[in-house]
Design a protein around this motif. Sequence first.
Motif, PDB file in Angstrom:
ATOM      1  N   ALA A 261       0.831  -1.212   0.000  1.00 38.00           N
ATOM      2  CA  ALA A 261       0.000   0.000   0.000  1.00 38.00           C
ATOM      3  C   ALA A 261       0.861   1.256   0.000  1.00 38.00           C
ATOM      4  O   ALA A 261       0.564   2.229  -0.704  1.00 38.00           O
ATOM      5  CB  ALA A 261      -0.927  -0.002   1.210  1.00 38.00           C
ATOM      6  N   VAL A 262       1.946   1.241   0.782  1.00 38.07           N
ATOM      7  CA  VAL A 262       2.808   2.417   0.818  1.00 38.07           C
ATOM      8  C   VAL A 262       3.485   2.637  -0.528  1.00 38.07           C
ATOM      9  O   VAL A 262       3.650   3.781  -0.980  1.00 38.07           O
ATOM     10  CB  VAL A 262       3.858   2.286   1.946  1.00 38.07           C
ATOM     11  CG1 VAL A 262       4.887   3.403   1.851  1.00 38.07           C
ATOM     12  CG2 VAL A 262       3.178   2.334   3.305  1.00 38.07           C
ATOM     13  N   MET A 263       3.862   1.563  -1.211  1.00 32.04           N
ATOM     14  CA  MET A 263       4.432   1.724  -2.549  1.00 32.04           C
ATOM     15  C   MET A 263       3.410   2.339  -3.509  1.00 32.04           C
ATOM     16  O   MET A 263       3.749   3.148  -4.371  1.00 32.04           O
ATOM     17  CB  MET A 263       4.903   0.371  -3.085  1.00 32.04           C
ATOM     18  CG  MET A 263       6.158  -0.186  -2.419  1.00 32.04           C
ATOM     19  SD  MET A 263       7.616   0.891  -2.561  1.00 32.04           S
ATOM     20  CE  MET A 263       7.661   1.589  -0.907  1.00 32.04           C
ATOM     21  N   MET A 264       2.129   1.969  -3.349  1.00 33.12           N
ATOM     22  CA  MET A 264       1.094   2.582  -4.171  1.00 33.12           C
ATOM     23  C   MET A 264       0.924   4.071  -3.823  1.00 33.12           C
ATOM     24  O   MET A 264       0.641   4.895  -4.686  1.00 33.12           O
ATOM     25  CB  MET A 264      -0.235   1.850  -3.983  1.00 33.12           C
ATOM     26  CG  MET A 264      -0.255   0.429  -4.545  1.00 33.12           C
ATOM     27  SD  MET A 264       0.131   0.366  -6.330  1.00 33.12           S
ATOM     28  CE  MET A 264       1.894  -0.084  -6.298  1.00 33.12           C
ATOM     29  N   CYS A 265       1.123   4.396  -2.545  1.00 36.97           N
ATOM     30  CA  CYS A 265       1.097   5.812  -2.147  1.00 36.97           C
ATOM     31  C   CYS A 265       2.243   6.582  -2.791  1.00 36.97           C
ATOM     32  O   CYS A 265       2.079   7.741  -3.205  1.00 36.97           O
ATOM     33  CB  CYS A 265       1.175   5.927  -0.622  1.00 36.97           C
ATOM     34  SG  CYS A 265      -0.293   5.379   0.258  1.00 36.97           S
ATOM     35  N   VAL A 266       3.411   5.944  -2.855  1.00 33.64           N
ATOM     36  CA  VAL A 266       4.558   6.572  -3.513  1.00 33.64           C
ATOM     37  C   VAL A 266       4.232   6.858  -4.981  1.00 33.64           C
ATOM     38  O   VAL A 266       4.501   7.947  -5.496  1.00 33.64           O
ATOM     39  CB  VAL A 266       5.804   5.675  -3.397  1.00 33.64           C
ATOM     40  CG1 VAL A 266       6.939   6.226  -4.261  1.00 33.64           C
ATOM     41  CG2 VAL A 266       6.259   5.571  -1.947  1.00 33.64           C
ATOM     42  N   VAL A 267       3.637   5.871  -5.653  1.00 33.19           N
ATOM     43  CA  VAL A 267       3.246   6.058  -7.054  1.00 33.19           C
ATOM     44  C   VAL A 267       2.210   7.181  -7.170  1.00 33.19           C
ATOM     45  O   VAL A 267       2.314   8.058  -8.045  1.00 33.19           O
ATOM     46  CB  VAL A 267       2.677   4.743  -7.632  1.00 33.19           C
ATOM     47  CG1 VAL A 267       2.083   4.977  -9.016  1.00 33.19           C
ATOM     48  CG2 VAL A 267       3.779   3.682  -7.708  1.00 33.19           C
ATOM     49  N   ALA A 268       1.212   7.188  -6.286  1.00 30.91           N
ATOM     50  CA  ALA A 268       0.155   8.205  -6.342  1.00 30.91           C
ATOM     51  C   ALA A 268       0.716   9.608  -6.133  1.00 30.91           C
ATOM     52  O   ALA A 268       0.204  10.583  -6.696  1.00 30.91           O
ATOM     53  CB  ALA A 268      -0.911   7.900  -5.289  1.00 30.91           C
ATOM     54  N   ARG A 322       1.310   8.391   9.209  1.00 33.31           N
ATOM     55  CA  ARG A 322       0.024   8.041   8.602  1.00 33.31           C
ATOM     56  C   ARG A 322      -0.820   9.277   8.296  1.00 33.31           C
ATOM     57  O   ARG A 322      -1.244   9.486   7.154  1.00 33.31           O
ATOM     58  CB  ARG A 322      -0.767   7.093   9.512  1.00 33.31           C
ATOM     59  CG  ARG A 322      -2.155   6.789   8.969  1.00 33.31           C
ATOM     60  CD  ARG A 322      -3.022   6.046   9.965  1.00 33.31           C
ATOM     61  NE  ARG A 322      -2.586   4.669  10.134  1.00 33.31           N
ATOM     62  CZ  ARG A 322      -3.188   3.799  10.922  1.00 33.31           C
ATOM     63  NH1 ARG A 322      -4.238   4.179  11.628  1.00 33.31           N
ATOM     64  NH2 ARG A 322      -2.748   2.555  11.011  1.00 33.31           N
ATOM     65  N   ALA A 323      -1.075  10.091   9.314  1.00 36.33           N
ATOM     66  CA  ALA A 323      -1.947  11.240   9.130  1.00 36.33           C
ATOM     67  C   ALA A 323      -1.331  12.269   8.184  1.00 36.33           C
ATOM     68  O   ALA A 323      -2.028  12.868   7.356  1.00 36.33           O
ATOM     69  CB  ALA A 323      -2.258  11.885  10.480  1.00 36.33           C
ATOM     70  N   ILE A 324      -0.010  12.466   8.306  1.00 36.34           N
ATOM     71  CA  ILE A 324       0.648  13.476   7.472  1.00 36.34           C
ATOM     72  C   ILE A 324       0.621  13.064   6.007  1.00 36.34           C
ATOM     73  O   ILE A 324       0.285  13.867   5.120  1.00 36.34           O
ATOM     74  CB  ILE A 324       2.097  13.691   7.941  1.00 36.34           C
ATOM     75  CG1 ILE A 324       2.132  14.100   9.409  1.00 36.34           C
ATOM     76  CG2 ILE A 324       2.781  14.762   7.085  1.00 36.34           C
ATOM     77  CD1 ILE A 324       3.529  14.123  10.006  1.00 36.34           C
ATOM     78  N   LEU A 325       0.968  11.805   5.730  1.00 35.91           N
ATOM     79  CA  LEU A 325       0.976  11.332   4.353  1.00 35.91           C
ATOM     80  C   LEU A 325      -0.432  11.328   3.766  1.00 35.91           C
ATOM     81  O   LEU A 325      -0.631  11.741   2.622  1.00 35.91           O
ATOM     82  CB  LEU A 325       1.572   9.933   4.288  1.00 35.91           C
ATOM     83  CG  LEU A 325       1.657   9.287   2.901  1.00 35.91           C
ATOM     84  CD1 LEU A 325       2.477  10.146   1.954  1.00 35.91           C
ATOM     85  CD2 LEU A 325       2.256   7.884   3.002  1.00 35.91           C
ATOM     86  N   ALA A 326      -1.410  10.866   4.543  1.00 40.84           N
ATOM     87  CA  ALA A 326      -2.792  10.843   4.062  1.00 40.84           C
ATOM     88  C   ALA A 326      -3.283  12.260   3.752  1.00 40.84           C
ATOM     89  O   ALA A 326      -3.937  12.496   2.731  1.00 40.84           O
ATOM     90  CB  ALA A 326      -3.692  10.185   5.099  1.00 40.84           C
ATOM     91  N   ILE A 432      -7.211   8.350  -3.843  1.00 42.88           N
ATOM     92  CA  ILE A 432      -7.077   6.914  -3.590  1.00 42.88           C
ATOM     93  C   ILE A 432      -5.847   6.634  -2.733  1.00 42.88           C
ATOM     94  O   ILE A 432      -5.877   5.819  -1.801  1.00 42.88           O
ATOM     95  CB  ILE A 432      -7.009   6.135  -4.919  1.00 42.88           C
ATOM     96  CG1 ILE A 432      -8.357   6.224  -5.647  1.00 42.88           C
ATOM     97  CG2 ILE A 432      -6.622   4.671  -4.675  1.00 42.88           C
ATOM     98  CD1 ILE A 432      -8.324   5.668  -7.051  1.00 42.88           C
ATOM     99  N   GLY A 433      -4.747   7.316  -3.033  1.00 47.71           N
ATOM    100  CA  GLY A 433      -3.545   7.163  -2.227  1.00 47.71           C
ATOM    101  C   GLY A 433      -3.777   7.570  -0.781  1.00 47.71           C
ATOM    102  O   GLY A 433      -3.269   6.929   0.148  1.00 47.71           O
ATOM    103  N   ALA A 437      -3.313   5.250   2.527  1.00 45.05           N
ATOM    104  CA  ALA A 437      -2.459   5.660   3.644  1.00 45.05           C
ATOM    105  C   ALA A 437      -3.212   5.576   4.965  1.00 45.05           C
ATOM    106  O   ALA A 437      -2.662   5.117   5.979  1.00 45.05           O
ATOM    107  CB  ALA A 437      -1.945   7.080   3.413  1.00 45.05           C
ATOM    108  N   CYS A 438      -4.460   6.008   4.968  1.00 48.45           N
ATOM    109  CA  CYS A 438      -5.260   5.965   6.198  1.00 48.45           C
ATOM    110  C   CYS A 438      -5.445   4.540   6.704  1.00 48.45           C
ATOM    111  O   CYS A 438      -5.455   4.288   7.911  1.00 48.45           O
ATOM    112  CB  CYS A 438      -6.634   6.601   5.954  1.00 48.45           C
ATOM    113  SG  CYS A 438      -6.614   8.396   5.863  1.00 48.45           S
ATOM    114  N   ILE A 439      -5.613   3.607   5.783  1.00 46.30           N
ATOM    115  CA  ILE A 439      -5.925   2.228   6.160  1.00 46.30           C
ATOM    116  C   ILE A 439      -4.679   1.420   6.484  1.00 46.30           C
ATOM    117  O   ILE A 439      -4.648   0.678   7.476  1.00 46.30           O
ATOM    118  CB  ILE A 439      -6.720   1.536   5.037  1.00 46.30           C
ATOM    119  CG1 ILE A 439      -8.069   2.249   4.822  1.00 46.30           C
ATOM    120  CG2 ILE A 439      -6.948   0.059   5.370  1.00 46.30           C
ATOM    121  CD1 ILE A 439      -8.834   1.718   3.631  1.00 46.30           C
TER     122      ILE A 439
END
Length: 461
Positions: A261-268, A322-326, A432-433, A437-439
């Motif tokens: 999931a974090v890698m998907m956040c990086v992509v997003a 978590r909160a900062i990235l989200a 979506i990212g 991140a939240c989850i």
Amino acid sequence: MRKWWPLVAVCLGTFMFLLDTTVLSVALPDIGERLSTSLSALQWVANIYTLVLAVLMLTMGALVDRFGTRTVYVAGLMVFGIASLICGLAPNAGVLVTARAVQGIGGAAMAVTTFALIGAFYRGPDMGRAMGAFGAVTGLAAAVGPILGGILTQYLSWRAVFFLNIPLVAVTVALSLRVLAPGRQSAGTRIDLPGMITFALCAGSLTYAVTSAGEEGWTSPTVLSLLALTALALVVFARVELRSPAPLLDVRLFARASFSAVMMCVVASTAAFAALVYTSVWLQSGLGLGPVRAGLALMPLALASFATSLISGRRLHGKSPRAILATGLLLSGIGCALQSGLDTGSSAGSLAAGLAVTGVGVGLMGPTMGAAVFAALPPERGGMAAGAMTTFRQLGQTLAVAAFGILFQQSGTALPEALNQVLIAAAAAGIIGSVLACIFVPKPAAATASVPARRDLTGSR
């Protein structure tokens, strides 16, 4: 003052490495006009650089262990400088794309050694000051890039964007050889050549497929063949890495939902920057703005990102990622959504508020992305986490530019409508990212305190 010269050498290289990306976004329309280049070829001018970065980031980490940080850093600078000269002299798009690929080789070598070099010279409070200065330099490169690119392109030539690197490389190489220690070497370090080749084949064929789909369609024989090659290369890469005693990337990590999931956040997180390529096309080809005015139109994002990264890096240090990235991903997505809704009566000012909101989001994500990635894995896997993060960031931007190109081309000559589709897609990626991140992003007590060791930060094992 003497102890800060190594930081100056590192920051000079980083500034040039990042500036080359942001400067180019404004110069692309002029390159297309002067070289009579199609949009798909322009995509490759941007894409080939980030694609090579993505493919080689993990491999360069192994080379750092083999030859030492200073050797790899200086070699990367020299390759980057030579390639920049060829870019500036390129007579056609083919030569330019090829030279940009070589430039990516040098850029990868520079990128993977940055943190290792800082970690080699600074400890304790000095490390905090060094990282603060480094963060300011990265923000400055993003802030001045669009306007500098506009000035160089409009008053000199798009070629000046690349020629600018040559004196910077000369100064940085001379300073690096004087103030940087050679670094530790390990003759026994193994380079995972099969992994490198199969990953390059997978990433390259996927990018080529997505880029070609914009002109030929998803069902064309070429695109279907490339997608089949991508799938085959991915399977082979996974098998090679599972069996390798020193893999580029341990694919077992993706069994962890948090890591995937974090890698998907990086992509997003790369979507907003990828959209800037097409925003610049609309500003110059749609509104008829010159490169300087187009660069100024993009400044709200750069300035907001710069200011936010400076403040958040100091005020939010030690907080759960978590909160900062989200929040950063959400603001990035909302900002892209605010930029959409363009029509034939829209002006450059129509983008300002959305660009500023996106910039705040980008500024929040920058300092905390690494903490989120490291929180998803045990501390001893920090090097693998760093390598994966840089790889997915570059590959994500490459694929986003290619995918957004399909949306942009499908709208024909209706540039506002075309850009709206790109911005909505970028907004969706950010939102979506944020949900992911939240989850999935964990928040252990030591998440942000577990800074990898010097060797790990190169992305190597």
